[in-house]
Design a protein around this motif. Structure first.
Motif, PDB file in Angstrom:
ATOM      1  N   LEU A 130      56.602  62.953  25.232  1.00 30.74           N
ATOM      2  CA  LEU A 130      56.173  64.033  24.343  1.00 30.74           C
ATOM      3  C   LEU A 130      56.976  64.033  23.043  1.00 30.74           C
ATOM      4  N   ASP A 131      58.231  63.641  23.116  1.00 29.94           N
ATOM      5  CA  ASP A 131      59.035  63.535  21.891  1.00 29.94           C
ATOM      6  C   ASP A 131      58.461  62.467  20.963  1.00 29.94           C
ATOM      7  N   ARG A 132      57.962  61.402  21.553  1.00 33.93           N
ATOM      8  CA  ARG A 132      57.445  60.278  20.748  1.00 33.93           C
ATOM      9  C   ARG A 132      55.993  60.472  20.339  1.00 33.93           C
ATOM     10  N   ASN A 133      55.298  61.369  20.999  1.00 32.75           N
ATOM     11  CA  ASN A 133      53.872  61.599  20.728  1.00 32.75           C
ATOM     12  C   ASN A 133      53.653  63.098  20.542  1.00 32.75           C
ATOM     13  N   GLN A 134      54.046  63.590  19.395  1.00 36.48           N
ATOM     14  CA  GLN A 134      54.026  65.033  19.166  1.00 36.48           C
ATOM     15  C   GLN A 134      52.636  65.469  18.714  1.00 36.48           C
ATOM     16  N   ARG A 175      48.176  59.362  31.658  1.00 31.81           N
ATOM     17  CA  ARG A 175      48.253  58.572  32.891  1.00 31.81           C
ATOM     18  C   ARG A 175      49.028  57.273  32.659  1.00 31.81           C
ATOM     19  N   GLU A 176      48.846  56.695  31.480  1.00 32.31           N
ATOM     20  CA  GLU A 176      49.613  55.484  31.171  1.00 32.31           C
ATOM     21  C   GLU A 176      51.099  55.821  31.067  1.00 32.31           C
ATOM     22  N   ALA A 177      51.400  56.959  30.459  1.00 32.21           N
ATOM     23  CA  ALA A 177      52.802  57.348  30.267  1.00 32.21           C
ATOM     24  C   ALA A 177      53.528  57.579  31.590  1.00 32.21           C
ATOM     25  N   ILE A 178      52.796  58.049  32.587  1.00 37.00           N
ATOM     26  CA  ILE A 178      53.450  58.344  33.872  1.00 37.00           C
ATOM     27  C   ILE A 178      53.265  57.211  34.877  1.00 37.00           C
ATOM     28  N   SER A 179      52.724  56.095  34.425  1.00 39.12           N
ATOM     29  CA  SER A 179      52.404  55.018  35.364  1.00 39.12           C
ATOM     30  C   SER A 179      53.645  54.373  35.973  1.00 39.12           C
TER      31      SER A 179
END
Ligand code: FES
Ligand code: FES
Length: 168
Positions: free
Chosen positions: A122-126, A136-140
């Motif tokens: 979330l810091d990188r994709n505000q 889903r990709e971020a938590i993969s």
């Protein structure tokens, strides 16, 4: 065949803003340093070989598996663990609050790792308009045996909306 005694090294790591210094075996994992030397047991240890993501922390601002680093490698580094997410008055972070409201945890064993990985994401994709696919990709890289992931994705999307946009 003789076995060399394990070397003991002095390690100093800043964890959540507090310096922790200890003489530890050179092969001590960062996850064990955090849990046993700093006493911060929010960082969980599951597989201990880099698969489950339970042990995820931030090392100098980048999420990493603490079971894959030796403590001595992190000498002089700054570590952030799950204990640092809530405010000093125990107010939950927006992400933690969203996890609570969306029932994004059951046993909770995986949760610290998810929270740290997603906090970095979330810091990188505000953005408030994150897609389910992006989340889903971020938590993969994190495994959960309880939730089926849907509620975790819902929590991330809710947190992003609250942090970076308008809630529906
Ligand atoms: Fe580190 Fe599983 S305990 S990845
Ligand atoms: Fe139980 Fe994820 S909530 S493993």
């Amino acid at each position: 065949m003789s076995v060399e005694p394990e070397q003991v090294v002095d390690v100093s790591i800043v964890i959540n803003g507090t310096e922790c210094t200890a003489s530890v075996p050179s092969r001590m994992l960062l996850s064990d340093f955090i849990r046993h030397e700093a006493g911060l047991t929010g960082t969980h240890v599951g597989c201990e070989h880099g698969v489950c993501g339970c042990c995820t922390v931030m090392i100098d601002g980048v999420s990493a598996r603490s079971c894959l680093a030796f403590a001595v490698q992190c000498d002089g580094s700054e570590i952030r663990t799950v204990e640092d997410l809530a405010a000093v008055d125990d107010t939950l972070s927006p992400l933690q609050q969203a996890f609570h409201e969306c029932h994004a945890l059951q046993c909770g064993f995986c949760t610290p790792g998810f929270l740290m990985a997603i906090t970095e994401f979330l810091d990188r994709n505000q953005r408030a308009d994150l897609s389910e696919t992006e989340v889903r990709e971020a938590i993969s890289g994190n495994l959960c045996r309880c939730t089926g992931y849907t509620s975790i994705v819902d929590a991330v999307l809710l947190a992003a909306k609250r942090m970076y946009g308008k809630e529906d």
